[in-house]
Design an enzyme around this catalytic site. Sequence first.
Site, mmCIF file in Angstrom:
data_model
loop_
_atom_site.group_PDB
_atom_site.id
_atom_site.type_symbol
_atom_site.label_atom_id
_atom_site.label_comp_id
_atom_site.label_asym_id
_atom_site.label_seq_id
_atom_site.Cartn_x
_atom_site.Cartn_y
_atom_site.Cartn_z
ATOM 1 N N GLU A 100 4.487 20.267 -0.858
ATOM 2 C CA GLU A 100 5.032 21.398 -1.614
ATOM 3 C C GLU A 100 4.254 22.671 -1.307
ATOM 4 O OE1 GLU A 100 3.976 18.486 -2.638
ATOM 5 O OE2 GLU A 100 4.924 17.795 -4.487
ATOM 6 N N ALA A 104 0.253 -18.692 8.122
ATOM 7 C CA ALA A 104 -0.589 -18.568 6.932
ATOM 8 C C ALA A 104 -0.102 -17.447 6.021
ATOM 9 C CB ALA A 104 -2.039 -18.325 7.356
#
Lengths: 369, 369
Positions: free
Chosen positions: B55, B307
């Site tokens: 912004e 895993a």
Amino acid sequence: MKTANDEHYMQMAVQEARKGQGRTSPNPCVGAVIVKNGKLVSKGYHKKAGTPHAEINAITASGSVDLAGATIYVTLEPCSHTGRTPPCCEALVSAGFSRVVVGMTDPNPRVNGRGISFLRRHGIAVDTGLLEKRCVELNYPFIKHVTQGTPWMIMKAGVSLDGRLNYQAGKSGWITGEESKKEVHRLRDVVDGIMVGSATAIIDNPSLTTRLNDKKGKDPVRIILDSHLAVPLSSTIFNQESSAPVWLVCGKNVSNEKTARFRDKNIEIIQVDGDENGLDLRQVLTVLGKRDICSVLVEGGARLHGAFLRKRLYDYAHLFYAPLFAGDRGVPLVSSFEVKDRESAPRLEHPQMKRLGEDFMVSGKILYP
Amino acid sequence: MKTANDEHYMQMAVQEARKGQGRTSPNPCVGAVIVKNGKLVSKGYHKKAGTPHAEINAITASGSVDLAGATIYVTLEPCSHTGRTPPCCEALVSAGFSRVVVGMTDPNPRVNGRGISFLRRHGIAVDTGLLEKRCVELNYPFIKHVTQGTPWMIMKAGVSLDGRLNYQAGKSGWITGEESKKEVHRLRDVVDGIMVGSATAIIDNPSLTTRLNDKKGKDPVRIILDSHLAVPLSSTIFNQESSAPVWLVCGKNVSNEKTARFRDKNIEIIQVDGDENGLDLRQVLTVLGKRDICSVLVEGGARLHGAFLRKRLYDYAHLFYAPLFAGDRGVPLVSSFEVKDRESAPRLEHPQMKRLGEDFMVSGKILYP
């Protein structure tokens, strides 16, 4: 002289031809479109071996129209020899066509350009090779069968993202979704035969029939490769209604007593030699080719897929991937098939992708290095 | 009041935000677009943690334009708290904006709607949720990290049609083609970390750097999971130029003597507890999260993929399929991972497909049943 609309009409002929796919063996599927003065006159396709060819069906459909000076678009070179029906080339000359546009030359050794020469000798302008690729794709099975005597062998499998056919070896387990299953039935509808190995027949106990939602399908001949006739007689495939026969292929050393039990149930037994890994697959294909089976969809399992790849006998693949992981207890897509490196790996030529719900299908001709 | 151009400008803000992707951690990537009287005034994006927010960059870029009554489009809710920079909400109020359009609420517990309330309390009209899905996708890593404290874990692999990572176990072997490799480097460019297991580090001996053709890339932190420090010090990864460090994660029982040899080469050693299958992956992720690693691309091998799936720690997957068969001597995509049936299989949510030369990439969020 080619015109701007040539492609349009040939595409129409291709669509006609498709209507006969899987129903014309050992003949090709062929479509024909007749155009006169820039206007569509009629269409036709070959429906079944022994019935009129596409050109004749299109001529018949033209009714009372005078075809003198008309153009006919045919996906395959018109035949010049008398088979079960008289040669189409003569009919084209008699009808007065001034131009014939051909998608592809007929690879049948009895035709192979003779049709085109005949037409030209009779003063007809012939253009060839229009949308040739699409015309060839229509007739992969016919081309293979007429030139090599064996069927066009299509690998088919439903696979997980990690390349498994199921979740737990020895147990049936669906991988793909509904849209993929529908596509499989559309594939079964247009092949002459469907094949599985004995392990798949025993574990999955499939029916191997064609079930289409929107129209009546055609069951392909159901072929089981089963060296020792291990598939129980109580299997679904032997005990359900189907318009197509079951052929059980086993080794030559299987006892008459054993084969008789199947023959008694109207199951045809085909006995072939064995090789180091099971049945001699080349011999199996030769037998099927002689029986005018021009295309076979092989639905697994892993051992059969591995054997066909190893022996370089697969021509095409339709692989259906579901977006899930099946884990390493599942059966891999291919077994007993070793590849040394990238250069020696069989690969798909310009693979096509198609989304089927959440699944995706990958298809293509298999090239061997 | 929403206008017809809102989507257009928010899309522009999303594009701005993308410029910061992979460079703003632990901050989100954010884009902002300022519009006044139906005309684009300026744009801005957040470039790096510690530097001005999107912004503010957009306001700065507006130069001398009076922003009273203007609208600002921001992909993420403006912050209401003072972090390393002052709160953007106050700047928006001071500048005189009459309307703020927000893509998504900031999930940061310190913001989480407070920015929007602040703006509304100060008389600014706020619309939220425009192109929300796209804004969320921009910031998967930030959202996971700010809410759970651990990185967004991305599975990445190049796979054959039959689900193999190479041709012969124990030997390196490329599966995918050039276009896929380029895409992998684009992925590496926008993540904070890249991870491999020790077997992959040893067998493939990769550099794990980012090589882009068209612009300078950013090397992610290179992370090797290696329980026992088995990777040789002579490996490429330890001996090449890179702006990014190498973090070597090993077990707590590795001797000081052994770790010292790596520390002497400026390689950072991270020691974590072990579990029944190797390193405690949850602990690894917690450590990485604390070090502000918000996203990690895990490039294998099979054991690590297995895993992460088993422990449900993967969030997303990018799988690159090459149209070839690698055979059953190759390493499978996942190992030591068992799935019972279709219902218990991890799957991709609405997978995206992208063609990359002859390869195709399948991507999506991983859902666990």
